[in-house]
Design a protein around this motif. Structure first.
Motif: not given
Length: 486
Positions: A368-375
């Motif tokens: 979820m954090r990866i998606f939210h931060s665009h990686g």
């Protein structure tokens, strides 16, 4: 059947109440994520062997597994791909020569042209950046031409004439000499010319080759004469749909071999940390599943009477499977399907977080954090991780789309009553629907998107604030979403 959990745990989700704007924290139980399904019925060894003999699979595998250029890493991919393309040329010639006046030749040709173009595009994607392929350099004319088939001579301003050879064994140059096929061949050659622009070489099938690139050693690699020798099933005489059925499945098997090799490379690339290449290979696998769907849907055009007569002649029935699950006799299809499902085991390595052995949502929160931060990692973006996770789910969609489409194909060509009654007689479940209704292969990725959607849902309501009730947001309901708001 085991549930498709990367870490084997459960995760939490948010579900809005039906009566108002207040949402409550709801646990998605392990019985949903790890839902137990009956193991699909399997074909008998005899049925698999009969299928392999019908499509000459042993002979095809020998060609696919024979390495002529050990230093060329792409050979296991390009060889079966080109042979699948050559089978399509053979398919086109069979339809053009079909003497039956009651078949829809125009629609057959349109669909075969579309399938052939899709294969050419996939071959160009596979060969992109390949500088190790065996090629033949263009020759400069000295005024004397050889007797080879289909030579082209062209000259650039201020340069010597250039001789460009095309394949001597492929069916495409031969089809170009047929009056009824010349327009089709011209379009296919232009397709080769356009799609191979991003490749260091061209195929040598008579395309213009305006950039004067080296030509792939097509005849040695593809062995078109050997492919043509495997033209029909050899089981039934006097039924043209015999060749239709066997050729469609041969094309499917060729591309399944390509997909199986690519799935293995995806594991290797993830292990080495090359997520960009792994994502590209995943998208290629997803395209192959779309191609398989198009290839098998060619059978929609078979003549009903001829095919149902062929069905009885070939004894297309099963003691272990419903009649509709004929495709499951392909070991290649089963292996590629299982390999695509097993990509779920790569998610922890891709994300860089180990799954919680106690079933906690640690892996899902990381996704979820990866998606939210665009990686984003620090000051840099590693969007390749997002691309790879997206491609994983695209493969899942491709797999399920194929089996759903296959089920509808069976209903059209055999009839829904025949399919259902076969299931009832054998006592087996509806195998095809069992496959495409399985739980998500990547539940942590699936759940992460659910949470991310909830995050933006509540963020939107907080910012709009159109009604006093919209400000109601119990702390307990947003604990998980607020954990990555910053």
């Amino acid at each position: 059947m085991r549930g498709f959990m990367e870490g084997g745990g459960i995760f939490e989700g948010f579900r809005g109440t039906s009566g108002g704007n207040v949402s409550q924290k709801t646990m998605i139980s392990g019985s949903f994520v790890n839902c137990q399904m009956d193991e699909p019925a399997e074909p008998t060894p005899w049925e698999c062997e009969a299928y392999e003999q019908y499509v000459h699979l042993n002979e095809l595998r020998k060609m696919w597994n024979c390495r002529q250029w050990p230093g060329w890493s792409n050979e296991p991919l390009v060889k079966p791909a080109l042979q699948g393309l050559e089978m399509s040329f053979r398919f086109i010639s069979s339809i053009l020569c079909d003497a039956r006046v009651y078949i829809d030749k125009a629609e057959w040709i349109r669909r075969l042209e579309s399938l052939t173009n899709a294969q050419i595009e996939l071959i160009s994607i596979i060969c992109e950046g390949d500088n190790e392929a065996p090629t033949i350099q263009l020759a400069v004319s000295t005024g004397v031409l050889g007797m080879g088939v289909a030579q082209e001579v062209w000259q650039r301003p201020g340069a010597l004439p250039v001789v460009s050879r095309s394949s001597e064994e492929s069916l495409l140059p031969r089809l170009a000499t047929w009056k009824r096929a010349e327009d089709l061949v011209a379009r296919l050659r232009l397709s080769v010319e356009c799609h191979m622009q991003r490749v260091p070489f061209t195929l040598g099938l008579g395309e213009p080759n305006l950039r004067g690139k080296p030509i792939l050693d097509y005849d040695r690699l593809c062995q078109p004469s050997h492919v043509y020798a495997l033209k029909n099933g050899g089981q039934v005489q006097g039924n043209s749909e015999d060749n239709t059925l066997s050729t469609a499945h041969q094309i499917m098997e060729a591309w399944l071999h390509v997909a199986e090799t690519l799935v293995g490379r995806i594991h290797e690339n993830v292990d080495s940390g090359d997520v960009e290449t792994a994502a590209r290979d995943c998208w290629t696998v997803e395209r192959i599943w779309r191609l398989l769907t198009d290839a098998i849907n060619l059978l929609l055009l078979m003549d009903p009477d001829d095919f149902l007569r062929l069905k009885q002649q070939l004894v297309i029935t099963s003691s272990g499977l419903p009649a509709g699950a004929y495709c499951l006799r392909s070991k290649g299809l089963n292996n590629v399907t299982k390999g695509c499902k097993d990509l779920r085991h790569l998610v922890p390595k891709v994300v860089g977080v180990e799954a919680d052995p106690k079933g906690g949502p640690r892996l899902q929160e990381a996704v979820m954090r990866i998606f939210h931060s665009h990686g984003r990692e620090g000051a840099a973006y590693n969007s390749g991780t997002v691309h790879l996770l997206q491609a994983f789910q695209a493969i899942e969609a491709g797999v399920k789309r194929f089996f759903f489409s296959y089920q509808q194909l069976v209903v059209v060509v055999m009839g829904s009553v025949e399919m259902k009654s076969s299931s009832y007689r054998s006592g087996a479940p509806d195998v095809l629907s069992q496959i495409y209704t399985e739980p998500p292969y990547f539940p942590s990725v699936d759940g992460a998107k659910t949470f991310l959607g909830d995050f933006w849902h509540y963020s939107h309501h907080d910012s709009v604030n159109l009604h006093p009730l919209c400000t109601a947001k119990p702390d307990a309901s947003m604990t998980r979403v607020d954990s990555f708001r910053s």
